[in-house]
Each structure stands twice: as C-alpha cells, then as structure tokens.
Design a protein around this motif. Structure first.
Motif, PDB file in Angstrom:
ATOM      1  N   GLY A   6       0.795  -1.222   0.000  1.00 24.60           N
ATOM      2  CA  GLY A   6       0.000   0.000   0.000  1.00 24.60           C
ATOM      3  C   GLY A   6       0.825   1.269   0.000  1.00 24.60           C
ATOM      4  N   GLU A   7       2.136   1.161   0.266  1.00 25.84           N
ATOM      5  CA  GLU A   7       2.990   2.353   0.274  1.00 25.84           C
ATOM      6  C   GLU A   7       3.438   2.697  -1.145  1.00 25.84           C
ATOM      7  OE1 GLU A   7       6.271   1.843   2.876  1.00 25.84           O
ATOM      8  OE2 GLU A   7       5.069   1.995   4.716  1.00 25.84           O
ATOM      9  N   PRO A   8       3.719   3.984  -1.408  1.00 27.15           N
ATOM     10  CA  PRO A   8       4.193   4.399  -2.733  1.00 27.15           C
ATOM     11  C   PRO A   8       5.529   3.733  -3.055  1.00 27.15           C
ATOM     12  CG  PRO A   8       3.523   6.299  -1.418  1.00 27.15           C
ATOM     13  CD  PRO A   8       3.533   5.129  -0.493  1.00 27.15           C
ATOM     14  N   GLY A   9       5.703   3.388  -4.299  1.00 29.38           N
ATOM     15  CA  GLY A   9       6.973   2.843  -4.751  1.00 29.38           C
ATOM     16  C   GLY A   9       7.087   1.334  -4.662  1.00 29.38           C
ATOM     17  N   LEU A  10       6.089   0.668  -4.036  1.00 34.67           N
ATOM     18  CA  LEU A  10       6.198  -0.784  -3.866  1.00 34.67           C
ATOM     19  C   LEU A  10       6.243  -1.501  -5.210  1.00 34.67           C
ATOM     20  CD1 LEU A  10       6.147  -3.415  -2.256  1.00 34.67           C
ATOM     21  CD2 LEU A  10       3.649  -3.253  -2.211  1.00 34.67           C
ATOM     22  N   TRP A  11       5.309  -1.182  -6.090  1.00 31.81           N
ATOM     23  CA  TRP A  11       5.243  -1.925  -7.352  1.00 31.81           C
ATOM     24  C   TRP A  11       6.412  -1.591  -8.254  1.00 31.81           C
ATOM     25  CZ3 TRP A  11       2.473  -5.806  -6.497  1.00 31.81           C
ATOM     26  CH2 TRP A  11       1.358  -5.711  -5.669  1.00 31.81           C
ATOM     27  N   THR A  12       6.948  -0.382  -8.134  1.00 27.30           N
ATOM     28  CA  THR A  12       8.172  -0.053  -8.877  1.00 27.30           C
ATOM     29  C   THR A  12       9.328  -0.904  -8.380  1.00 27.30           C
ATOM     30  OG1 THR A  12       7.434   2.228  -9.178  1.00 27.30           O
ATOM     31  CG2 THR A  12       9.789   1.787  -9.458  1.00 27.30           C
ATOM     32  N   GLU A  13       9.411  -1.057  -7.061  1.00 26.20           N
ATOM     33  CA  GLU A  13      10.457  -1.883  -6.448  1.00 26.20           C
ATOM     34  C   GLU A  13      10.317  -3.340  -6.879  1.00 26.20           C
ATOM     35  OE1 GLU A  13      13.836  -2.152  -4.010  1.00 26.20           O
ATOM     36  OE2 GLU A  13      12.675  -0.344  -4.375  1.00 26.20           O
ATOM     37  N   ILE A  14       9.087  -3.841  -6.904  1.00 24.13           N
ATOM     38  CA  ILE A  14       8.851  -5.240  -7.264  1.00 24.13           C
ATOM     39  C   ILE A  14       9.152  -5.489  -8.734  1.00 24.13           C
ATOM     40  CG2 ILE A  14       6.990  -6.924  -7.599  1.00 24.13           C
ATOM     41  CD1 ILE A  14       5.871  -6.052  -4.906  1.00 24.13           C
ATOM     42  N   ARG A  15       8.791  -4.515  -9.589  1.00 21.05           N
ATOM     43  CA  ARG A  15       9.016  -4.703 -11.039  1.00 21.05           C
ATOM     44  C   ARG A  15      10.492  -4.803 -11.384  1.00 21.05           C
ATOM     45  NH1 ARG A  15       4.634  -1.107 -11.696  1.00 21.05           N
ATOM     46  NH2 ARG A  15       6.055   0.655 -11.914  1.00 21.05           N
ATOM     47  N   ARG A  16      11.348  -4.136 -10.625  1.00 18.11           N
ATOM     48  CA  ARG A  16      12.767  -4.170 -10.948  1.00 18.11           C
ATOM     49  C   ARG A  16      13.534  -5.194 -10.097  1.00 18.11           C
ATOM     50  NH1 ARG A  16      14.347   1.840  -8.646  1.00 18.11           N
ATOM     51  NH2 ARG A  16      14.332   1.351  -6.407  1.00 18.11           N
ATOM     52  N   SER A  17      12.808  -5.998  -9.328  1.00 13.45           N
ATOM     53  CA  SER A  17      13.434  -6.988  -8.462  1.00 13.45           C
ATOM     54  C   SER A  17      13.653  -8.302  -9.216  1.00 13.45           C
ATOM     55  CB  SER A  17      12.553  -7.240  -7.233  1.00 13.45           C
ATOM     56  OG  SER A  17      13.046  -8.317  -6.472  1.00 13.45           O
ATOM     57  N   SER A  18      14.714  -9.027  -8.847  1.00 13.50           N
ATOM     58  CA  SER A  18      14.956 -10.351  -9.422  1.00 13.50           C
ATOM     59  C   SER A  18      14.210 -11.430  -8.649  1.00 13.50           C
ATOM     60  CB  SER A  18      16.460 -10.670  -9.404  1.00 13.50           C
ATOM     61  OG  SER A  18      16.948 -10.693  -8.068  1.00 13.50           O
ATOM     62  N   ARG A  19      13.560 -11.070  -7.543  1.00 10.73           N
ATOM     63  CA  ARG A  19      12.763 -12.014  -6.750  1.00 10.73           C
ATOM     64  C   ARG A  19      11.493 -11.317  -6.270  1.00 10.73           C
ATOM     65  NH1 ARG A  19      16.246 -12.485  -1.108  1.00 10.73           N
ATOM     66  NH2 ARG A  19      16.030 -10.318  -0.525  1.00 10.73           N
ATOM     67  N   PRO A  20      10.645 -10.906  -7.197  1.00 13.12           N
ATOM     68  CA  PRO A  20       9.485 -10.073  -6.848  1.00 13.12           C
ATOM     69  C   PRO A  20       8.516 -10.730  -5.875  1.00 13.12           C
ATOM     70  CG  PRO A  20       9.376 -10.831  -9.134  1.00 13.12           C
ATOM     71  CD  PRO A  20      10.732 -11.143  -8.647  1.00 13.12           C
ATOM     72  N   LEU A  21       8.342 -12.046  -5.950  1.00 12.81           N
ATOM     73  CA  LEU A  21       7.391 -12.704  -5.059  1.00 12.81           C
ATOM     74  C   LEU A  21       7.879 -12.631  -3.608  1.00 12.81           C
ATOM     75  CD1 LEU A  21       4.700 -14.154  -5.313  1.00 12.81           C
ATOM     76  CD2 LEU A  21       5.933 -16.322  -5.395  1.00 12.81           C
ATOM     77  N   VAL A  22       9.172 -12.742  -3.407  1.00 11.88           N
ATOM     78  CA  VAL A  22       9.746 -12.634  -2.063  1.00 11.88           C
ATOM     79  C   VAL A  22       9.565 -11.210  -1.539  1.00 11.88           C
ATOM     80  CG1 VAL A  22      11.862 -12.800  -0.706  1.00 11.88           C
ATOM     81  CG2 VAL A  22      11.386 -14.484  -2.487  1.00 11.88           C
ATOM     82  N   ASP A  23       9.860 -10.225  -2.380  1.00  4.90           N
ATOM     83  CA  ASP A  23       9.690  -8.831  -1.960  1.00  4.90           C
ATOM     84  C   ASP A  23       8.228  -8.519  -1.635  1.00  4.90           C
ATOM     85  OD1 ASP A  23      12.357  -8.399  -2.228  1.00  4.90           O
ATOM     86  OD2 ASP A  23      12.252  -7.359  -4.144  1.00  4.90           O
ATOM     87  N   LEU A  24       7.313  -9.117  -2.392  1.00  8.87           N
ATOM     88  CA  LEU A  24       5.896  -8.919  -2.087  1.00  8.87           C
ATOM     89  C   LEU A  24       5.549  -9.502  -0.718  1.00  8.87           C
ATOM     90  CD1 LEU A  24       3.082  -7.998  -2.940  1.00  8.87           C
ATOM     91  CD2 LEU A  24       2.780 -10.200  -4.105  1.00  8.87           C
ATOM     92  N   SER A  25       6.130 -10.647  -0.399  1.00  3.01           N
ATOM     93  CA  SER A  25       5.880 -11.247   0.927  1.00  3.01           C
ATOM     94  C   SER A  25       6.439 -10.362   2.036  1.00  3.01           C
ATOM     95  CB  SER A  25       6.485 -12.655   0.993  1.00  3.01           C
ATOM     96  OG  SER A  25       7.897 -12.626   1.100  1.00  3.01           O
ATOM     97  N   PHE A  26       7.593  -9.736   1.800  1.00  2.00           N
ATOM     98  CA  PHE A  26       8.145  -8.794   2.781  1.00  2.00           C
ATOM     99  C   PHE A  26       7.207  -7.603   2.958  1.00  2.00           C
ATOM    100  CE2 PHE A  26      12.705 -10.260   1.712  1.00  2.00           C
ATOM    101  CZ  PHE A  26      12.688 -11.169   2.756  1.00  2.00           C
ATOM    102  N   ALA A  27       6.677  -7.115   1.834  1.00  2.00           N
ATOM    103  CA  ALA A  27       5.774  -5.962   1.896  1.00  2.00           C
ATOM    104  C   ALA A  27       4.520  -6.286   2.700  1.00  2.00           C
ATOM    105  CB  ALA A  27       5.394  -5.530   0.479  1.00  2.00           C
ATOM    106  N   ILE A  28       4.006  -7.500   2.540  1.00  2.00           N
ATOM    107  CA  ILE A  28       2.815  -7.914   3.298  1.00  2.00           C
ATOM    108  C   ILE A  28       3.147  -8.015   4.781  1.00  2.00           C
ATOM    109  CG2 ILE A  28       1.185  -9.805   3.658  1.00  2.00           C
ATOM    110  CD1 ILE A  28       1.404 -10.372   0.631  1.00  2.00           C
ATOM    111  N   ASN A  29       4.288  -8.663   5.100  1.00  2.00           N
ATOM    112  CA  ASN A  29       4.737  -8.745   6.496  1.00  2.00           C
ATOM    113  C   ASN A  29       4.894  -7.364   7.113  1.00  2.00           C
ATOM    114  OD1 ASN A  29       6.578 -11.768   6.186  1.00  2.00           O
ATOM    115  ND2 ASN A  29       5.063 -11.354   7.741  1.00  2.00           N
TER     116      ASN A  29
END
Length: 609
Positions: free
Chosen positions: A78-101
């Motif tokens: 829900g914070e700004p920049g999350l999806w930009t961070e995920i799109r450029r990540s080599s492990r987006p699913l892991v980063d999404l789990s961190f964001a949820i946590n």
C-alpha cells in the motif's frame, strides 16, 4: 434318494453365492489398501508438522541480521513505490511477501519468522508427497502383493514410512536454519517449495488422473519459483529428467504423452528474462552475481566450488561449525583443490553410472547437482559460499542416507520385520538429535551479538563480521566495545566505507569529534553512506559553532536523501541558531511531514514563532 439329492442340490445352489462373496472381497482389497495408505499418510504428515514445529518453536525470537536490513528499504503493501520496487526486483514474489509482512507488523521480526516457518512446513509436506509418489512410480515399485486386512506388503507398503523418514531428516536438519530462521533467505525456502511442487505436479500429471489440471499446477508452481529466486532456472530440466526416470520407459514416451507440460515448464524461463536476471548475468559492470563480479574469474570460482561442495556434504553428514557468513578463500589454481575436485568428480561419475543403469536411482544425484548448479558452477557470485544453498539439495543426501541405511540394516540383520524396527529406531534417534541441534542453533539467531561473535571467533579478520559485531555492541550501548571492533574492521578492510562511517559515528557519540571527522570525511566519498556521513559531519560542525559548515553538510544530506527526517531536524536547529527562524520552521515542518508524531519538532515550531 431324495435326501442325498437334496443335499447335493443345496451345495450346488450355494456355490455361486460363495464365489460372489469371494469376488467382492477381492475387489475391495485395492480400495481398502488405498484407505490404509491414505490414513497412514495423513498421520505421517501431521507428525511431520508437529516435529518440525517443535524444532523451530524458538525461531520466533530471531532478530534481523545481515541482508535482513534490505527489508527496511522495501515499502510495505500500500505504500508508494512498492510496485516499482517489485518490477525491478529479481525475486518479486519474495519482496511482495516482505511488503505484506511489513504492512501487518512493521519491522517486528515475529511475523516474518511465522511466515518463514510456514513455508518450510509446506516444503516439508511437498517433499513427503514427492517421495511418496515416486516410490510407487512404474519405474520403481513393481506390483504390490495383497496382504491381510487390505494393506500391501512389499516396497509400496513402505512408501509412507520411507517418505516420512526422508522428509523428517531433511526438515529437522540444522543446516536448514539458514533458510528458515534467517529471514532474508525465505527466498531459498520459497524457491525450494515451488521446486518440489513442480515435481509433485509432474508426478500427478503422469499418474493419469486430472493430468491436465496437474500440468497447469506444475507450470504455475514453476513460474512462481522463478519469481522467488533465479536458482529455480534448473527446474524445467529437472522436471523432464524426473519424468523420464520415474514415470516413462523412454524419452519418446515422455514427449508423446506430456510434451505440452514440458513446453509449458520451459516457457517459465521467460520470467528470468523479464525480471532482468539474464541481463544481469551477462553484465560486465560489476555486481554481486554474473561475469562482472570482480572477486573471482569464472575458472577461479569453479575451482573454489569443489571445496565448497565437499564442505556442504560434510555439514550434511555432521552439522558442526555452521556459519552464517563464511570468509571463504577463492582458489587461484586447480592444484589447491585437487583432492576436493577428485571427490566431487567421483560423485558425478557415480551419478552418471546410476542414471544409465537405473535412472530412478541416478536422479537422486542429478537433483543434488542440478539444484546447486546455478550457484556452484562457473558463474561467479560475490559470496562463494552460503549454507542456505543446500536447502533443497539436502533432500538428496537424506534420501541416500535413508535408502542406503535401510539396505545396510537389512543386509546385517536379515529379518525383514526386525530390520524395519531397527531402521525406524535409528530414524527417530537421528531426527531427535537433529531437532535438538536445530533448536540450539536457533538461539544464535536470537542475538546479533552472539551470532557475530561466533563468526568473528571463526574468522578474526572478517571485516564484515567485525563491523556487524560492532553494530551489535552499539545497539547495546557499549560504545567502547563498538569502537574497538569498528577499528579492527577498518584495519582489515580500509576501503570498507560502511565500517569507516560506523567508526566515525561512534567516535562522535563518544565526544571525539576531531577524530571522527577524519573517518567521516573518507566515508563521505562513498555514495551509499554519503547522506549519513554528511549528517554526522554537520552535527559535529554545529557542536563546534561552525554553523555555515554544518548547514552546508545538512543541505548535502537532504539533497542525497530528501526523506531523512534527522537531517531536516538538525538543519532546522542550525538555522534557528543562526537566527533564520522562517527557514528553520520550514525544516521542522518537513520533519512532521515525514514523521507526523515527532513532538520535539512540533515544540520547535512553536518556539520559532
């Protein structure tokens, strides 16, 4: 005459009824056998969950370590920049789990550890399912022999027990703590989970029932693994090898029956292209992975991995000396690793021979090397060794230990029933020992000071370990101890700018500003620590009354890091001391915009009117 004829007639009329009962009983044997196996597998799965949960019951006390600070930079859901961070990540699913946590519990480690353990439990059940299915595959099991009560004797009757033994030893092994209790390496355990689910989907698709649905499930799992960690790259190859080894008599049969499944699995490689992994490997501009890594050439990295793999296997057999952060030397020549290379190559040769003679046996070795291949080949990685890389490959070691140990016990004891009892006792004892060792290892993760002190004891010249141990002392308020370890880190690695900054920072806190300026000025030449170094330099200049120099430093810190509330606050104090109340007020207002609950900033605004 009537009596005998009547009795004969009764016997004749009763015979079809008896045969019907016998026929019905025989027809129910397979169904009853399946019910027996289903009940046994459910109890085994429940026992697995309870055993692993007990071993990791104290993992929730673990603190954030090493790469876990990356989580601080990941925006919450829900914070700004999350999806930009995920799109450029080599492990987006892991980063999404961190964001949820992070959205649920902030940076409190408890929730992250709960998630990690749930992933490990799911992976344990997935391994149990894969092994259990594999043991009754056409190329392994043969025909089961009906037994009394509807259950089966022979190899297939032992499938649940063998699968349980392999899964419990794998899941309870302390080598796995780095993938479970070390928060950041949920990437490895998530990848392992999806890797196993991919193989499970292949097994179910090959079984014939709902083949299309299971094929789709396997492809989805494979894609999710690619989104978790690039090590998943070998999964499509392992899947087709698994299909051939266990579920098909020839390669032609594999592709004739399930070519759509394997094409779909291969298509998931596009995920690695879209996430930039392939481009990163080919880059020569430096980095931590790929041919641009400066710490080792491809050949040197390959030589080093012979020793690394031997070390992994030693830890798998005797988990003593576990280390979160090795300082492993890079082999410069082949002569340095000749012994280790002969050992590893012998294992490779045995794997090839096993694949030729009996593909199902050979697949155990293929899986071991196949999972390690992306991190233990010729593609350089900055850190040549990390124990979490053995997460899934350890399943092969567990399988060899259980199946090989079972064969050895049968040869020594002879009696099949007694052999099974002795084998079960051995598994229970070993699993308990591994579980206790895992429980003890989790204690190290509960204290940053304890963890890094252990690493420093093993590698006294490790600048990274010394720097992190200094940070642990700083967090505990032990400034003199922090200074001592930061100095050792700087001496071990003079160009380690983070250690330079930390030393300057602690010297500032100790009131030795002039000495701190020297180290902070060096640290400020590095972009990563530049904002913090400039902030500390400004703070020191302000304490000495050099307001113009202080304001200049605070301005640079804000320019490099606009959301740095401390830089805005200190800038406001310096401007207020110089008499520029309007400008100071604007800085304090910026602090409240970034940190709405900052009461001191609110008080300074009131005093600036």
């Amino acid at each position: 005459m009537q009596g005998p004829l009547a009795r004969t007639g009764v016997r004749g009329s009763d015979r079809p009824v008896r045969w019907a009962i016998v026929s019905e009983t025989i027809s129910q044997i397979p169904q009853e056998a399946e019910r027996c196996k289903a009940r046994g597998s459910r109890w085994a799965a429940l026992l697995l969950v309870l055993a692993v949960a007990a071993a990791y019951a104290n993992s929730f006390d673990g603190v954030m370590l090493l790469d876990d600070r990356y989580i601080e930079k990941t925006p919450a859901l829900g914070e700004p920049g999350l999806w930009t961070e995920i799109r450029r990540s080599s492990r987006p699913l892991v980063d999404l789990s961190f964001a949820i946590n992070k959205a649920i519990g902030g940076l409190e480690p408890f929730g992250y550890h709960v998630f990690n353990l749930l992933v490990h439990l799911a992976a344990t059940l997935a391994l149990f399912g894969v092994v259990r299915r594999s043991l009754v595959a056409p190329e392994v099991s043969g025909e089961g022999i009906p037994a009394e009560g509807g259950c089966e004797r022979g190899f297939s009757h032992q499938q649940t027990a063998i699968a349980f033994a392999i899964a419990v030893l794998w899941a309870m092994h302390p080598l796995q703590t780095q993938s479970v209790t070390y928060i950041s390496q949920r990437a490895e355990s998530m990848m392992g989970l999806f890797y196993l689910l991919t193989l499970y989907g292949v097994a179910r698709a090959a079984g014939g029932q709902a083949a299309h649905a299971w094929s789709i499930a396997a492809v989805v799992a494979c894609a999710m693994g690619m989104l978790s960690k690039p090590v998943m790259v070998t999964a499509p190859v392992m899947a087709v090898l698994y299909d051939r080894a266990f579920w098909a008599e020839s390669w032609r049969q594999v592709f004739r029956r399930r070519w759509r499944l394997h094409v779909g699995l291969a298509a998931t490689w596009m995920v690695l292209v879209l996430t930039g992994v392939v481009r990163g490997l080919a880059s020569t501009n430096g980095g931590e992975v790929g041919f641009g890594v400066a710490t080792a050439t491809p050949l040197q990295y390959l030589f080093t991995q012979f020793e690394v793999i031997r070390h992994y296997l030693r830890l798998a057999m005797w988990p003593s000396g576990l280390c979160l952060d090795h300082q492993w030397p890079v082999a410069q020549t082949f002569a340095e690793v000749a012994g280790a290379s002969m050992f590893v190559m012998a294992l490779v040769v045995l794997t090839v021979i096993a694949c030729i003679r009996r593909p199902a046996d050979g697949f155990v070795g293929v899986l071991f090397f196949g999972v390690l291949l992306p991190t233990s080949s010729f593609v350089p990685i900055k850190d040549v060794i990390f124990e979490h890389r053995m997460y899934l490959s350890l399943a092969s070691v567990a399988a060899v230990a259980v199946l090989g140990g079972g064969w050895l016990v049968r040869r020594i004891v002879g009696d099949a029933a007694r052999s099974r009892q002795i084998g079960a006792a051995i598994v229970i004892v070993v699993a308990l020992a591994l579980g206790v060792r895992t429980h003890l290892r989790n204690r190290d993760y509960a204290s940053a000071g304890r963890m890094w002190a252990g690493i420093v004891a093993r590698y006294p010249q490790s600048a990274r370990a010394l720097n992190n141990l200094g940070a642990a002392y700083l967090d505990d308020g032990k400034l003199e101890e922090a200074e001592r370890h930061y100095r050792r880190a700087v001496a071990a690695a003079p160009t380690m700018y983070e250690a330079r900054y930390n030393l300057g920072h602690v010297l500032m806190l100790l009131g030795r500003g002039d000495e701190a300026i020297e180290h902070l000025s060096i640290a400020a030449t590095n972009a990563e620590v530049y904002p913090n170094a400039m902030l500390d330099l400004g703070t020191i200049f302000a304490s000495k009354g050099r307001l113009d120099s202080a304001i200049s430093c605070f301005h640079e810190a804000i320019r490099a890091q606009p959301e740095n509330a401390d830089a805005h606050f200190n800038m406001g104090l310096a401007l207020k001391a110089r008499g520029d109340l309007a400008a100071a007020r604007r800085e304090f207002e910026a602090v409240l915009r970034i940190r709405p609950g900052d009461e001191e900033a609110r008080r300074q605004i009131a005093n600036s009117e």
